[in-house]
Design a protein around this motif. Sequence first.
Motif, PDB file in Angstrom:
ATOM      1  N   SER A 173       0.849  -1.187   0.000  1.00  0.00           N
ATOM      2  CA  SER A 173       0.000   0.000   0.000  1.00  0.00           C
ATOM      3  C   SER A 173       0.887   1.240   0.000  1.00  0.00           C
ATOM      4  N   VAL A 174       0.294   2.359  -0.420  1.00  0.00           N
ATOM      5  CA  VAL A 174       0.974   3.650  -0.441  1.00  0.00           C
ATOM      6  C   VAL A 174       0.058   4.665   0.232  1.00  0.00           C
ATOM      7  N   ASN A 175       0.542   5.311   1.292  1.00  0.00           N
ATOM      8  CA  ASN A 175      -0.247   6.281   2.045  1.00  0.00           C
ATOM      9  C   ASN A 175       0.256   7.689   1.755  1.00  0.00           C
ATOM     10  N   LEU A 176      -0.687   8.573   1.410  1.00  0.00           N
ATOM     11  CA  LEU A 176      -0.355   9.965   1.128  1.00  0.00           C
ATOM     12  C   LEU A 176      -0.486  10.783   2.403  1.00  0.00           C
ATOM     13  N   VAL A 177       0.565  11.512   2.750  1.00  0.00           N
ATOM     14  CA  VAL A 177       0.613  12.303   3.976  1.00  0.00           C
ATOM     15  C   VAL A 177       0.780  13.769   3.602  1.00  0.00           C
ATOM     16  N   GLY A 178      -0.006  14.634   4.279  1.00  0.00           N
ATOM     17  CA  GLY A 178       0.098  16.071   4.054  1.00  0.00           C
ATOM     18  C   GLY A 178      -0.738  16.581   2.914  1.00  0.00           C
ATOM     19  N   GLU A 179      -1.715  15.790   2.437  1.00  0.00           N
ATOM     20  CA  GLU A 179      -2.515  16.224   1.302  1.00  0.00           C
ATOM     21  C   GLU A 179      -3.447  17.371   1.680  1.00  0.00           C
ATOM     22  N   ALA A 180      -3.765  18.203   0.705  1.00  0.00           N
ATOM     23  CA  ALA A 180      -4.691  19.328   0.882  1.00  0.00           C
ATOM     24  C   ALA A 180      -5.945  19.036   0.068  1.00  0.00           C
ATOM     25  N   ASN A 181      -7.041  18.745   0.731  1.00  0.00           N
ATOM     26  CA  ASN A 181      -8.286  18.406   0.068  1.00  0.00           C
ATOM     27  C   ASN A 181      -9.188  19.634  -0.032  1.00  0.00           C
ATOM     28  N   ARG A 182      -9.810  19.783  -1.173  1.00  0.00           N
ATOM     29  CA  ARG A 182     -10.725  20.901  -1.395  1.00  0.00           C
ATOM     30  C   ARG A 182     -12.047  20.639  -0.684  1.00  0.00           C
ATOM     31  N   GLU A 183     -12.600  21.687  -0.078  1.00  0.00           N
ATOM     32  CA  GLU A 183     -13.916  21.596   0.538  1.00  0.00           C
ATOM     33  C   GLU A 183     -14.610  22.958   0.453  1.00  0.00           C
TER      34      GLU A 183
END
Length: 372
Positions: A173-183
């Motif tokens: 698996s690959v986990n993304l850390v520090g992502e910025a999600n739009r809301e």
Amino acid sequence: MFLSNLSIKQPVFATMMMVALAVLGVSSYRQLRVDQFPDIDFPVVTVTTRYAGAPPETVERDVTRKIEEVINTVEGVRHVESTSQESLSNIVVIFRLEVPSQVAAQDVRSKVAAIRADLPREIEEPLVLRLDPTEMPVVSVAVNAEGLTPVAASNLADKVVKRRLETVAGVGSVNLVGEANREIQVVVDRPRLEAYRISLAEVVAGLQRENVDAPAGSADRGATEALVRVAARGRTAAQIGRIPVKQVNGAAILVRDVATAADRIEQPRNLAMLDTRPALALDVQKQSGANTVEVADGVRAAVARLNTELPPGVSLSIIRDDSTFIRESIEDVQVTLVLGALLTVLIVYIFLNSWRSTVITGLTLPISVISA
């Protein structure tokens, strides 16, 4: 004496036996798995439950204590310890060594699911995990995208980089850390609410009622049938602002009349830092039983290919590689073996002062080590 007499009388046979043992040893060495830790099954299970906004006393009373009571009934439990803090309950269950960790985790998961109705509805689903050192990330990749917005960089890392790394052989698996999600954030204006005599609950209910995507059956077109779906979910702040909240004297009160809808970035739940600056990181976990060194080599090759395909201003760099320590350890072992063999031959010559004995030792020593 039997082996000595046989070697003297049948030198060809003895030579072929030594060659066969050496070939077998080299073949076994090439198939030897390389990893930092041995394959050990730790009978330890953790249960993590999030209860947003609850103080430690409430978490202890309504979540931790109830889960502890039901876990104590599981067969094979040796020790249970728990920690209750604000918004979080964490329970560590240690089983006897003869209990397989997969069986232990399944038993705990079943017990927790049986009392789910007795736990507060506001909690997130309890997360039951077993302790496995091989599930730790073996490689971390940093995404440098200074020319992109945080949302665009996160989409690129999630939809391009992450998916390519997941195709590498041995990657679990690959986990993304520090992502910025739009809301889209809706900021309510309290004076407007009071002027229209609308409560906050009515605004929330209006958003939940109108902002949906739902199936609406099917449409018969003779020989074909088409599925019908109501797409009423707001995609932009302007669309959210046009959602009706309540009817007052035949007129619709919209969200924009009592609140301000803004397109922003979701509050981060995790953070990655690179050179004291916020960044994006991808943690790569290997599959159970996979070779750490081979997985790291595959990830490095994939990163090199991606760097040639990504847009200008975007680059990838490896900031953590657990295979480096493994490679250095193996190199130390190899150097130690060579030095030990040379010192052994030297000591034999010093004490026996015989080239014949030294040559015999120098030939038999590597064959013994390789075949072992």
